[in-house]
Design a protein around this motif. Structure first.
Motif: not given
Length: 420
Positions: A253-255, A221-225
């Motif tokens: 959140t990705f960076t 599971t991946s969550k990016r915000f």
């Protein structure tokens, strides 16, 4: 003495020659001093089929080499939320002495049908000078309409919005497969105020994406915000110089950014006057500023937060000509306290008309990356790689594309048919 019958016969011959040669000049109708039928080539970011349908008194050609009138329409976003269209008419051959220019402005309240109708009206107006010199001159009916003039005179030109334009948007997307599913939404708000001297912009975005990937009964599971708020104020100093201030903040959140804020004063110089940007521009922009990062995880440099002064130089070239379009951009940036931390970005796009019917398109992108100070410490997991949950270290990114198009067949076709 010659006989009278001989002199009479000679006189009749001369009279016959006079009647056959001289008299038709006065009796036969003379050909008007007009030029041939208009053969129009249109290059624009518009509905060309609608233009052909509504302007049916000329021959529309698909290649500019076959035209005696060329029309190039350049468009750019304007301060009302619409676009400004600049029309350049150029006569070729027998019309080479005729040059005409025009313009048309749309706004955010116009429908697509309103825009195309207004653009066609502007094209017809520009063609009038060519029509007067053509073989259709005798078929033109002139009429000046007074409808709406009184209404226009009564318009209150005090803008209650003071040149502000606002936009609210949102979208959601869902994808599902047997082993993968994804849901993403984005909402945002934009505001712009544009005048001859000043431009003010704000932009807010909120985005969240959730992905699941199933492999051998194991679920990843991946969550990016992320969210961001950016604002800028730019003032025109002259026909070539501008200055501005850019500020903003973001979370991603990705960076690995818990929160980042920045402010960048900037100055810009355009070799050409700004009123010529639709045709060509060469722009140099320099920024120097400060940003502060708070990180979600400790970085590869063992930092949880840091503040850095940085600067950048941005150079852009844009040319829109009858032979094609050219655009390129080079941006170089670095940290002021460590020039080894830098980034160089280049993007180029060119479209060239090679010869009749053949056009070539090339685009390329290259990025040299040496400033990824935000990367989290430790190695990336398989979950991070499969779902692109976190940014991965890299030294460069490269992309290139090339394309050709060739059109052949009938050069003249004004027929519009949208049937199945």
């Amino acid at each position: 003495m010659p006989k009278p019958t001989f002199r009479l016969s000679f006189t009749r011959r001369r009279l016959s020659l006079f009647v056959l040669i001289i008299l038709p000049i006065f009796c036969y109708p003379q050909k008007e001093d007009t030029k041939g039928r208009l053969k129009l080539f249109v290059d624009c970011n518009c509905e060309k089929s609608y233009v052909r349908q509504e302007i049916d008194f000329v021959s529309h050609v698909r290649d500019q080499a076959q035209a005696n009138v060329q029309l190039f329409i350049y468009d750019i976003a304007n301060g009302s939320g619409g676009r400004t269209y600049k029309l350049d008419f150029k006569g070729i051959g027998e019309y080479q002495d005729v040059v005409e220019k025009g313009s048309y402005d749309s706004n955010a309240n116009m429908t697509a049908d309103d825009i195309r109708k207004g653009l066609v009206k502007a094209i017809k107006k520009g063609l009038l000078r060519f029509l007067i010199d053509s073989d259709l001159a005798g078929s033109i009916d002139y009429r000046v309409s007074n409808s709406g003039l009184a209404k226009q005179q009564d318009i209150d030109f005090d803008d209650p919005w003071n040149n502000w334009i606002f936009e609210v948007y949102g979208e959601a997307e869902m994808k599902r497969e047997s082993s993968r599913k994804r849901f993403e939404y984005e909402v945002g708000f934009e505001s712009d105020r544009v005048t001859e001297k000043i431009r003010i912009r704000t932009d807010f975005q909120l985005n969240q994406a959730t992905s699941e990937f199933v492999q051998e009964e194991e679920t990843f599971t991946s969550k990016r915000f992320r969210y961001s708020l950016d604002g800028s104020v730019v003032r025109s100093l002259s026909d070539h110089w501008s200055a501005g201030m850019f500020v903003g903040g973001r979370h991603n959140t990705f960076t690995n950014l818990d929160f980042r804020y920045y402010f960048d004063p900037a100055i810009e110089y355009n070799i050409f006057p700004y009123n010529e940007v639709l045709r060509h521009e060469i722009v140099f922009a320099y920024r120097i500023g400060y940003f502060h990062n708070d990180y979600i995880e400790s970085t590869i440099f063992n930092k949880t937060s840091e503040g850095i002064f940085n600067h950048s130089l941005d150079v852009q070239f844009r040319f829109r000509q009858p032979w094609g379009n050219l655009y390129s951009r080079l941006r170089a940036s670095s940290f002021l306290n460590d020039f080894a931390k830098n980034r160089t970005q280049f993007f180029g796009n060119v479209s060239v008309r090679v010869f009749k019917g053949l056009a070539a398109r090339f685009s390329g992108r290259m990025e040299l990356i040496q400033d990824q100070i935000n990367l989290p410490a430790g190695s990336a997991s398989i979950e991070d790689v499969l779902l692109q949950q976190k940014q991965i270290a890299t030294d460069f990114e490269v992309g290139f594309s090339v394309g050709l198009s060739y059109t052949f067949g009938s050069a003249f076709n004004n027929v519009i048919n949208t049937r199945l």
